[in-house]
Design an enzyme around this catalytic site. Structure first.
Site, PDB file in Angstrom:
ATOM      1  CG  ASP A 163      -0.247   0.111   2.533  1.00 35.08           C
ATOM      2  OD1 ASP A 163       0.672  -0.689   2.773  1.00 35.08           O
ATOM      3  OD2 ASP A 163      -0.585   0.997   3.344  1.00 35.08           O
ATOM      4  CG  HIS A 477      -1.778  -7.267  -1.627  1.00 41.30           C
ATOM      5  ND1 HIS A 477      -3.011  -7.345  -2.224  1.00 41.30           N
ATOM      6  CD2 HIS A 477      -1.818  -6.143  -0.859  1.00 41.30           C
ATOM      7  CE1 HIS A 477      -3.765  -6.329  -1.833  1.00 41.30           C
ATOM      8  NE2 HIS A 477      -3.058  -5.583  -0.997  1.00 41.30           N
ATOM      9  CG  ASP A 523       2.750 -16.529  -6.189  1.00 44.65           C
ATOM     10  OD1 ASP A 523       2.717 -15.296  -5.914  1.00 44.65           O
ATOM     11  OD2 ASP A 523       3.440 -17.002  -7.114  1.00 44.65           O
ATOM     12  CD  GLU A 532       0.458  -5.556   2.003  1.00 47.27           C
ATOM     13  OE1 GLU A 532      -0.443  -6.077   2.662  1.00 47.27           O
ATOM     14  OE2 GLU A 532       0.586  -4.324   1.868  1.00 47.27           O
TER      15      GLU A 532
HETATM   16  O1  G3I Z   1      -1.993  -9.117  19.243  1.00 51.63           O
HETATM   17  C1  G3I Z   1      -2.790 -10.266  18.901  1.00 51.63           C
HETATM   18  C2  G3I Z   1      -2.543 -11.375  19.883  1.00 51.63           C
HETATM   19  O2  G3I Z   1      -2.937 -10.968  21.162  1.00 51.63           O
HETATM   20  C3  G3I Z   1      -3.322 -12.608  19.423  1.00 51.63           C
HETATM   21  O3  G3I Z   1      -3.054 -13.671  20.254  1.00 51.63           O
HETATM   22  C4  G3I Z   1      -2.944 -12.975  17.986  1.00 51.63           C
HETATM   23  C5  G3I Z   1      -3.771 -14.137  17.480  1.00 51.63           C
HETATM   24  O4  G3I Z   1      -3.927 -14.114  16.089  1.00 51.63           O
HETATM   25  O5  G3I Z   1      -3.145 -11.863  17.154  1.00 51.63           O
HETATM   26  C6  G3I Z   1      -2.416 -10.724  17.506  1.00 51.63           C
HETATM   27  O6  G3I Z   1      -2.735  -9.690  16.622  1.00 51.63           O
HETATM   28  C7  G3I Z   1      -2.172  -9.755  15.337  1.00 51.63           C
HETATM   29  C8  G3I Z   1      -1.518  -8.422  15.055  1.00 51.63           C
HETATM   30  O7  G3I Z   1      -1.002  -8.428  13.733  1.00 51.63           O
HETATM   31  C9  G3I Z   1      -0.391  -8.111  16.013  1.00 51.63           C
HETATM   32  O8  G3I Z   1       0.705  -8.928  15.792  1.00 51.63           O
HETATM   33  C10 G3I Z   1      -3.262 -10.017  14.305  1.00 51.63           C
HETATM   34  O9  G3I Z   1      -3.798 -11.310  14.483  1.00 51.63           O
HETATM   35  C11 G3I Z   1      -2.720  -9.891  12.914  1.00 51.63           C
HETATM   36  O10 G3I Z   1      -3.772  -9.974  11.963  1.00 51.63           O
HETATM   37  C12 G3I Z   1      -2.012  -8.570  12.744  1.00 51.63           C
HETATM   38  O11 G3I Z   1      -1.392  -8.557  11.483  1.00 51.63           O
HETATM   39  C13 G3I Z   1      -0.888  -7.311  11.046  1.00 51.63           C
HETATM   40  C14 G3I Z   1      -1.635  -6.851   9.781  1.00 51.63           C
HETATM   41  O12 G3I Z   1      -1.047  -5.668   9.287  1.00 51.63           O
HETATM   42  C15 G3I Z   1      -3.115  -6.587  10.021  1.00 51.63           C
HETATM   43  O13 G3I Z   1      -3.291  -5.569  10.938  1.00 51.63           O
HETATM   44  C16 G3I Z   1       0.578  -7.531  10.705  1.00 51.63           C
HETATM   45  O14 G3I Z   1       1.312  -7.808  11.904  1.00 51.63           O
HETATM   46  C17 G3I Z   1       1.148  -6.307  10.016  1.00 51.63           C
HETATM   47  O15 G3I Z   1       2.452  -6.639   9.534  1.00 51.63           O
HETATM   48  C18 G3I Z   1       0.275  -5.868   8.842  1.00 51.63           C
HETATM   49  O16 G3I Z   1       0.794  -4.678   8.367  1.00 51.63           O
HETATM   50  C19 G3I Z   1       0.210  -4.141   7.180  1.00 51.63           C
HETATM   51  C20 G3I Z   1      -0.220  -2.725   7.502  1.00 51.63           C
HETATM   52  O17 G3I Z   1      -1.270  -2.761   8.444  1.00 51.63           O
HETATM   53  C21 G3I Z   1      -0.641  -1.967   6.247  1.00 51.63           C
HETATM   54  N1  G3I Z   1       0.381  -2.034   5.233  1.00 51.63           N
HETATM   55  C22 G3I Z   1       0.742  -3.389   4.867  1.00 51.63           C
HETATM   56  C23 G3I Z   1       1.246  -4.164   6.066  1.00 51.63           C
HETATM   57  C24 G3I Z   1       1.684  -5.567   5.686  1.00 51.63           C
HETATM   58  O18 G3I Z   1       0.607  -6.402   5.402  1.00 51.63           O
HETATM   59  O1  9MR Z   2      -3.987  -3.479   0.326  1.00 49.94           O
HETATM   60  C1  9MR Z   2      -4.195  -3.534   1.733  1.00 49.94           C
HETATM   61  C2  9MR Z   2      -2.957  -4.109   2.405  1.00 49.94           C
HETATM   62  O2  9MR Z   2      -1.837  -3.261   2.202  1.00 49.94           O
HETATM   63  C3  9MR Z   2      -3.225  -4.358   3.882  1.00 49.94           C
HETATM   64  O3  9MR Z   2      -2.151  -5.055   4.450  1.00 49.94           O
HETATM   65  C4  9MR Z   2      -4.489  -5.148   4.058  1.00 49.94           C
HETATM   66  C5  9MR Z   2      -4.856  -5.376   5.514  1.00 49.94           C
HETATM   67  O4  9MR Z   2      -5.042  -4.199   6.190  1.00 49.94           O
HETATM   68  O5  9MR Z   2      -5.572  -4.519   3.422  1.00 49.94           O
HETATM   69  C6  9MR Z   2      -5.397  -4.366   2.028  1.00 49.94           C
HETATM   70  O6  9MR Z   2      -6.524  -3.720   1.504  1.00 49.94           O
HETATM   71  C7  9MR Z   2      -7.656  -4.536   1.352  1.00 49.94           C
HETATM   72  C8  9MR Z   2      -8.717  -4.146   2.370  1.00 49.94           C
HETATM   73  O7  9MR Z   2      -8.263  -4.375   3.684  1.00 49.94           O
HETATM   74  C9  9MR Z   2      -9.998  -4.912   2.117  1.00 49.94           C
HETATM   75  N1  9MR Z   2     -10.458  -4.733   0.748  1.00 49.94           N
HETATM   76  C10 9MR Z   2      -9.453  -5.145  -0.262  1.00 49.94           C
HETATM   77  C11 9MR Z   2      -8.155  -4.401  -0.071  1.00 49.94           C
HETATM   78  C12 9MR Z   2      -7.099  -4.964  -1.033  1.00 49.94           C
HETATM   79  O8  9MR Z   2      -7.289  -4.521  -2.303  1.00 49.94           O
END
Ligand code: G3I
Ligand code: 9MR
Length: 554
Positions: A163, A477, A523, A532
């Site tokens: 993103d 992604h 993939d 991603e």
């Molecule tokens: O903190 C809870 C924990 O208490 C629980 O036991 C565990 C069980 O699944 O989950 C933990 O939370 C997780 C959280 O990360 C903290 O580590 C969530 O499940 C998990 O879905 C979450 O994933 C993050 C994801 O964004 C969604 O928010 C990833 O670490 C993080 O790397 C990813 O980052 C995204 C940015 O938001 C947007 N840009 C792209 C980037 C990469 O995908």
């Molecule tokens: O593209 C977004 C990605 O960078 C994030 O890690 C992810 C989770 O927050 O979300 C992606 O965006 C999606 C959105 O959450 C739901 N609708 C589809 C989007 C992807 O095109």
């Protein structure tokens, strides 16, 4: 054939001559293996497969092929039963040079606010997007000096991931890890030419690239109080378009947070000590960074528990983290190293700080890395024995998991989270800290296994680095990779990797091929939960590839 070779999992890039060399064989019937020259098919090494063992994360039974004794440079394949053949791989000095350069160059290719020119970016050249010279202060971020809607300039920086937003928490660990790679292995980077616009300006290119993001981070601090905005973002994610086609405006700086402010303080303090040596190229920068770090620390003292949560109108990445002890400790450690003030050492609360595998939400390990690196020059207040105990204690545990694992990787079920490929590389980075401390060979071997895992010795058979290996991830992604007209994805990126959460299922037209922690990987461009890319995931790839080239050199 393609099917047969899928049963022999091996680092698809290859190995340094002196490294440990393992492959994993899923076929239960064979008991021996050969390594053959890739071109002639001539057998150059034969060995017995290890005993069958099962690996819980993939529910496979596998056997290990150990060909570490083969040290002759060349190109090879592994053969079982005279039939099934692995992908080609090499044994040669500097095996990871090109990988390391591409892994750093991927940051250039993910820069915000600059046109990528053909002479640097080749087919991935593109117009500039997101100039961020007029961003608005969001309602969540108003202060006495900055009303809602005030206009700030906050250009440069890297896009976080697939993103187009820029997040301080994730920038901190990413930038620090690149700086640590340089600080620990300066010779490796001294002559590296990445062919980026700044190449040849007297700074090593890894520092030039880090500066692109550090310059942005500095703009995210409010000079009036030292607090740092959590992120610079759209209200919601852009479509799958090129950066210059992303039409969402305005962009906002959103709420100051304690985590962002402390990650900023730690990263700026670390950067300050590294850029001291480059006063000529960037006069005053080192001092400015240290002042920024101390101002941020002060803000966090006054605002110790501002946990970030997305305001209701902001839908982009949150990087919310309610556990701030590790952020305080990391910032204190870097400020202590930079200033020699014992008050900062005490603020680390080192006795209570565990050494853990780093992640964006868990930065305590970074404090231990820096303390260990500088342990010979700390004030008497520092407990050197404790520093060594913490680093070695984590390495011992990771090495034990590695030794016991059928796949010979430290990862266990619990490690298959969103971004699991970075977990295994951050484990490798911590094992390397143990090795740098006391030279235990098995720490280096276990770290090698971490890199082997992401390059093909895993339960999916993919190389998880775009552009590297015989069967790399092809559909990350990543908006530019999807929207450009180039078939191959932008190279040098580590994809997130398998994890059973499958939070993207509703957005994916194709089903995941499997559901187990180590095989739940798709993939496909839809798969933001397994495919991603992200700046914090690439950073340990940079660190580990450089370290293994440097530390394994014969
Ligand atoms: O903190 C809870 C924990 O208490 C629980 O036991 C565990 C069980 O699944 O989950 C933990 O939370 C997780 C959280 O990360 C903290 O580590 C969530 O499940 C998990 O879905 C979450 O994933 C993050 C994801 O964004 C969604 O928010 C990833 O670490 C993080 O790397 C990813 O980052 C995204 C940015 O938001 C947007 N840009 C792209 C980037 C990469 O995908
Ligand atoms: O593209 C977004 C990605 O960078 C994030 O890690 C992810 C989770 O927050 O979300 C992606 O965006 C999606 C959105 O959450 C739901 N609708 C589809 C989007 C992807 O095109």
């Amino acid at each position: 054939g393609a099917d047969a070779s899928a049963a022999i999992r091996v680092n698809q890039l290859g190995f340094e001559p002196q490294s440990e060399k393992l492959a994993v064989v899923t076929d239960g019937a064979a008991s021996s293996f050969d390594v053959v020259a890739a071109d002639t098919g001539k057998t150059v090494f034969s060995g017995k497969l290890g005993a069958p063992a099962s690996w819980k994360p993939s529910a496979e039974t596998v056997r290990v092929a150990d060909f570490s004794a083969l040290k002759t440079p060349g190109e090879y394949r592994i053969k079982i039963d005279g039939q099934a053949q692995s992908d080609r791989f090499v044994i040669r000095a500097d095996a990871y040079r090109a990988l390391n350069a591409a892994a750093i160059k991927s940051y250039y290719l993910n820069r915000s606010g600059i046109a990528l020119l053909p002479q640097y970016a080749g087919v991935y050249a593109r117009p500039a997007g997101h100039p961020d010279d007029k961003v608005l202060v969001h309602a969540s971020a108003v202060s006495k000096q900055r009303a809602e809607g005030s206009v700030l300039s906050s250009p440069k920086g890297w896009y976080d991931a697939g993103d187009y937003n820029k997040y301080i928490v994730n920038s901190g660990i990413s930038t620090y890890t690149l700086l640590a790679a340089f600080e620990h292995f300066p010779q490796y980077f001294a002559k590296q030419n990445l062919s980026i616009p700044e190449s040849g300006n007297g700074l090593p290119d890894i520092l030039n690239e880090a500066l692109w993001n550090l310059d942005w981070m500095l703009t995210m601090q409010d000079p009036n109080d030292g607090g740092v905005y959590h992120k610079l973002t759209n209200k919601s994610f852009d479509g799958m378009v090129m950066p210059d086609q992303a039409q969402q405006a305005p962009r906002y700086v959103v709420q100051k947070s304690t985590a962002a402010t402390l990650d900023f303080a730690a990263t700026m303090a670390a950067a300050s000590r590294i850029f001291k040596a480059y006063e000529q190229q960037r006069p005053g920068l080192s001092a400015r960074m240290m002042a920024a770090a101390e101002a941020a620390w002060q803000w966090a003292q006054a605002n110790p528990a501002v946990v970030f949560r997305n305001p209701s109108d902001i839908k982009t990445g949150e990087y919310g983290d309610a556990h701030l002890d590790d952020e305080f400790a990391w910032a204190a450690a870097e400020l202590y190293i930079g200033t020699g003030k014992d008050s900062y050492y005490r603020a680390i609360k080192a006795e209570q700080l565990p050494a853990t595998t780093p992640a964006w939400s868990d930065v305590g390990g970074l404090a231990w890395i820096s303390l260990a690196q500088h342990r010979a020059h700390l004030t008497p207040a520092a407990d050197r024995k404790l520093i060594e105990r913490r680093i070695d204690g984590l390495a011992v545990n990771l090495a034990a998991s590695w030794r016991d694992s059928a796949y010979r990787v430290a990862m266990q079920d619990k490690d298959f989270v969103w971004g699991s490929n970075a977990v295994v590389l951050n484990q490798a980075m911590m094992l390397l800290q143990g090795y740098r401390l006391n030279g235990k060979a098995e720490y280096l071997q276990a770290a090698q296994s971490g890199l082997d895992y992401v390059l093909g010795r895993n339960a999916t058979g993919y190389s998880f680095v775009t552009g590297f290996g015989a069967r790399p991830a092809m559909h990350p992604h990543h908006r530019p990779s999807e929207a450009d007209k180039v078939a191959a994805p932008v190279p040098g990126f580590l994809v997130g990797g398998p994890q059973a959460g499958q939070q993207d299922k509703k957005d994916c037209p194709a089903p995941y091929p499997a559901n187990l922690p180590a095989t739940s990987y798709l993939d496909h461009v839809c798969s933001y939960a397994s495919n991603e890319i992200a700046i914090n995931w690439n950073a340990p790839l940079v660190y580990v590839s450089a370290a293994l080239d440097q530390l394994t050199a014969g």
